[in-house]
Write a protein that holds these residues in place. Structure first.
Motif, mmCIF file in Angstrom:
data_model
loop_
_atom_site.group_PDB
_atom_site.id
_atom_site.type_symbol
_atom_site.label_atom_id
_atom_site.label_comp_id
_atom_site.label_asym_id
_atom_site.label_seq_id
_atom_site.Cartn_x
_atom_site.Cartn_y
_atom_site.Cartn_z
ATOM 1 N N GLU A 141 98.019 -16.128 -85.112
ATOM 2 C CA GLU A 141 97.299 -14.943 -85.588
ATOM 3 C C GLU A 141 95.831 -14.997 -85.184
ATOM 4 O O GLU A 141 95.257 -14.004 -84.715
ATOM 5 N N VAL A 142 95.219 -16.169 -85.369
ATOM 6 C CA VAL A 142 93.803 -16.332 -85.013
ATOM 7 C C VAL A 142 93.603 -16.143 -83.515
ATOM 8 O O VAL A 142 92.676 -15.447 -83.077
ATOM 9 N N PHE A 143 94.477 -16.746 -82.730
ATOM 10 C CA PHE A 143 94.366 -16.632 -81.271
ATOM 11 C C PHE A 143 94.481 -15.178 -80.827
ATOM 12 O O PHE A 143 93.707 -14.704 -79.995
ATOM 13 N N LEU A 145 93.924 -12.401 -82.552
ATOM 14 C CA LEU A 145 92.788 -11.591 -82.994
ATOM 15 C C LEU A 145 91.530 -11.894 -82.182
ATOM 16 O O LEU A 145 90.832 -10.976 -81.732
ATOM 17 N N CYS A 146 91.232 -13.178 -81.979
ATOM 18 C CA CYS A 146 89.986 -13.559 -81.306
ATOM 19 C C CYS A 146 90.058 -13.434 -79.792
ATOM 20 O O CYS A 146 89.143 -12.904 -79.156
ATOM 21 N N ARG A 147 91.150 -13.928 -79.208
ATOM 22 C CA ARG A 147 91.214 -13.998 -77.747
ATOM 23 C C ARG A 147 91.821 -12.756 -77.105
ATOM 24 O O ARG A 147 91.405 -12.346 -76.035
ATOM 25 N N LEU A 148 92.815 -12.153 -77.768
ATOM 26 C CA LEU A 148 93.486 -11.006 -77.158
ATOM 27 C C LEU A 148 92.923 -9.669 -77.636
ATOM 28 O O LEU A 148 92.901 -8.701 -76.883
ATOM 29 N N GLN A 149 92.436 -9.630 -78.895
ATOM 30 C CA GLN A 149 91.872 -8.383 -79.408
ATOM 31 C C GLN A 149 90.350 -8.377 -79.390
ATOM 32 O O GLN A 149 89.725 -7.346 -79.629
ATOM 33 N N GLY A 150 89.761 -9.536 -79.114
ATOM 34 C CA GLY A 150 88.300 -9.604 -78.966
ATOM 35 C C GLY A 150 87.510 -9.559 -80.253
ATOM 36 O O GLY A 150 86.309 -9.263 -80.238
ATOM 37 N N LYS A 151 88.129 -9.862 -81.371
ATOM 38 C CA LYS A 151 87.410 -9.839 -82.650
ATOM 39 C C LYS A 151 86.568 -11.097 -82.811
ATOM 40 O O LYS A 151 86.890 -12.154 -82.265
ATOM 41 N N SER A 152 85.498 -10.977 -83.549
ATOM 42 C CA SER A 152 84.596 -12.105 -83.793
ATOM 43 C C SER A 152 85.210 -13.063 -84.802
ATOM 44 O O SER A 152 86.204 -12.737 -85.468
#
Length: 200
Positions: A141-143, A145-152
């Protein structure tokens, strides 16, 4: 067709002479093996300039390590192990070096058609999906959100109700899994595109 060894010297004799510092013997070994090594390099890295550089690095290692060579055995297995190690090291460098990724992608822009570009993007997404199947649920989930969706980190922490330090820990673990999957590929273009996607 690769040149054969001289009728005057066998490979064993050339290796012995090279170990004694004979540069002419080294040149004959280079002439015999370089074409095959270069073909293997070019097949995997796709770019002539990079294959040329790696070829020189590999044969520099042959010269520098000539004293450990056993002339009772053919040089081919040892030489191809060195070649595989150099390619693996280059893969690692590409995955970590943003400037090198950019340079190679610019070169690919000149070599690959739009259809091929779409293929590599599709395969890159598939590779990432394969890696994600090996991640624990929260790590995945973290990957995503951060890497594929670009969230901080902060946005991800808020969405998942965890701390930013936990987000960071999950990303470290996820990145290690992706790199392990990445290095199993033998397609240089796919490795570069995937590494580039993870940093942009």
């Amino acid at each position: 067709m690769k040149p054969s060894f001289s009728t005057v010297f066998t490979e064993k004799e050339l290796i012995d002479r090279m170990k004694a510092g004979d540069s002419v013997a080294f040149e004959k070994i280079y002439d015999h093996y370089s074409q095959g090594v270069y073909g293997k390099l070019l097949k995997l890295v796709k770019i002539n300039a990079i294959a040329d550089e790696l070829l020189q690095d590999i044969f520099l290692k042959v010269w520098e390590n000539r004293q450990i060579l056993d002339s009772n055995y053919t040089l081919r297995p040892w030489l191809y192990r060195v070649t595989e190690n150099e390619i693996y090291k280059f893969y690692r460098k590409v995955a970590l070096d943003i400037k090198l990724q950019t340079h190679i992608l610019q070169t690919f822009d000149e070599l690959y058609t739009h259809t091929e570009e779409e293929y590599y993007l599709k395969e890159s997404h598939k590779l990432l999906q394969d890696a994600m199947t090996n991640m624990p649920p929260r790590c995945r989930e973290v990957f995503e959100l951060c890497r594929l969706q670009g969230k901080s980190y902060e946005e991800t922490a808020s969405l998942l109700d965890i701390s930013t330090s936990t987000v960071s820990n999950h990303l470290v673990r996820a990145t290690a899994i992706v790199r392990k999957t990445l290095f199993q590929s033998t397609d240089m273009a796919l490795i570069v595109v995937t590494a580039y996607m993870l940093h942009h």
